[in-house]
Scaffold this active site. Sequence first.
Site, PDB file in Angstrom:
ATOM      1  N   GLY A   1       0.816  -1.202   0.000  1.00  0.00           N
ATOM      2  CA  GLY A   1       0.000   0.000   0.000  1.00  0.00           C
ATOM      3  C   GLY A   1       0.852   1.255   0.000  1.00  0.00           C
TER       4      GLY A   1
ATOM      5  N   THR B   1     -10.779 -12.317  -7.277  1.00  0.00           N
ATOM      6  CA  THR B   1     -10.310 -11.397  -8.304  1.00  0.00           C
ATOM      7  C   THR B   1      -9.772 -10.133  -7.636  1.00  0.00           C
ATOM      8  OG1 THR B   1     -11.879 -12.228  -9.919  1.00  0.00           O
ATOM      9  CG2 THR B   1     -10.991 -10.044 -10.320  1.00  0.00           C
ATOM     10  N   LEU B   2      -8.603  -9.699  -8.053  1.00  0.00           N
ATOM     11  CA  LEU B   2      -7.993  -8.491  -7.502  1.00  0.00           C
ATOM     12  C   LEU B   2      -8.044  -7.376  -8.548  1.00  0.00           C
ATOM     13  CD1 LEU B   2      -4.824 -10.107  -5.883  1.00  0.00           C
ATOM     14  CD2 LEU B   2      -6.993  -9.550  -4.770  1.00  0.00           C
ATOM     15  N   GLU B   3      -8.505  -6.239  -8.132  1.00  0.00           N
ATOM     16  CA  GLU B   3      -8.489  -5.087  -9.036  1.00  0.00           C
ATOM     17  C   GLU B   3      -7.230  -4.293  -8.738  1.00  0.00           C
ATOM     18  OE1 GLU B   3     -11.756  -4.593  -6.990  1.00  0.00           O
ATOM     19  OE2 GLU B   3     -12.749  -6.144  -8.148  1.00  0.00           O
TER      20      GLU B   3
END
Lengths: 198, 198, 198
Positions: B113, B134-136
Amino acid sequence: MAVLTQLAIRRRLFGVKDLKVKPLLDPEGQIEEGAINLTLGTKFVIPKKSEYPLIDPRKLDKNEVAKFQTKITLALGQTISLHPHQFALGATFEFLKLPPNLCAFVLSRSSFGRAGLQIATATYVHPGWQGCLTLELQNLGEVPIRLYCGSPICQLVLLEAHPPLKKGPGMFRRDKPVQVFFPVCLVLEVGENRPQGN
Amino acid sequence: MAVLTQLAIRRRLFGVKDLKVKPLLDPEGQIEEGAINLTLGTKFVIPKKSEYPLIDPRKLDKNEVAKFQTKITLALGQTISLHPHQFALGATFEFLKLPPNLCAFVLSRSSFGRAGLQIATATYVHPGWQGCLTLELQNLGEVPIRLYCGSPICQLVLLEAHPPLKKGPGMFRRDKPVQVFFPVCLVLEVGENRPQGN
Amino acid sequence: MAVLTQLAIRRRLFGVKDLKVKPLLDPEGQIEEGAINLTLGTKFVIPKKSEYPLIDPRKLDKNEVAKFQTKITLALGQTISLHPHQFALGATFEFLKLPPNLCAFVLSRSSFGRAGLQIATATYVHPGWQGCLTLELQNLGEVPIRLYCGSPICQLVLLEAHPPLKKGPGMFRRDKPVQVFFPVCLVLEVGENRPQGN
């Protein structure tokens, strides 16, 4: 159980005293219905983006990292401007210590969020964590935003975690290899200036 | 009750066994105080942005969608670079199955981050859900980030949900009309390669 | 305790009736395993970015603010396009009232999230809060997205909060100085058009 409301937050801060938020300059104003407002600290890290072409988490070490950052220290009441799509690291003014049975989310406050400010992409605080929270300040809006050091910029939502962590070797570890990464410097430095473990 | 700490996570994974995270290659390293670290899988979807002018969720169907995506499959250890403000879909390497009385948030880890990486805008996982998350992936920072397939890129925070969902027709449905939408392909495809329902 | 699943959500909405989501046009479709889908309302605020150089939260007042906003009111079924990196304020069509022992997170739904849509940066709803939720709509993707008024754009995850807030002076306050800030106008205006307190 579940999320702590005003009364439970007060009890943990002032009665049981296992939750620490220091300094809490304005308890009446900062403790809201279901969260504690935290204020923007005075230390920032701005990336020198022209000087590094790529962040590679497996190759950066702390010595190399120092070359890529501009550190800024302001006074309470001073301001920093965040331009559209600009990214900077800040920290909460408050030092935080969570007991082994509480975790937290650090979240935007609505008034700032509506101006386009995102205060963190990594929002989870593990039970037992201590330190000044690093904020990943990002202006998602289209107009520059002026931020005041000391203004109540984010909120901490506290949740009970079960079972309480047991203290001991291997617990509360905060120094994993993957953490040897550029912005960790900020956390350490900020933490050193604050009272810990009491 | 509330958020699961280390001990409760281990109990659900290895004792009760109603929570599945497969493969969990490094349980010591991945199960932290109040979350499980999940790693970046090997499949990605990059939009071919020059070829479609507008995403209209009511008009896109799965056949049309295939034209607008570039699918990439890498090997563990290989990397993908995410440029500032670039958006790509990825998935967790781990297959996840939640029991009917647990839900979860998938969140950024602080070290990533702080480089500006956001791993998901849709962070909630319903009780009873199963699949590879699912990763955006979005680089909100100002410098390209190199991501390694297999590195612990995100964390899963588990919360008790009450009352437990009852299994039966109409429950655990994941195929609503609104879901006939372009990136769902990724989820299905990734899911097919993994053991399910056990 | 903890997060409310389908059965608990129904009980609070239709049995105990201390949770209000009005209108709830499609309870079967909107109440999912562990969340309620909320739909996109018809009012939007687009910043006139060329006309103000800087958002200074301590200097803006509501009169000044009106000059900096374009307000748009559409009809259900009409659309608004959000271009890459564009930021706009919207609101949920539903009016929401939380009882004193529930708080909530408003979160993206996966199908929209995968197109790059972020629906809120400020995602926490305090116990006892009421109003139409303001959405901070942001297209983090690279292609314009068409949004339909009335489509189920976000989800509300409900968590028990303890102890229940006590009603009384000083509680449920929503009018702090820091809130005298540009987008609050939207909230107030939207709220006035809806039934409150029943």
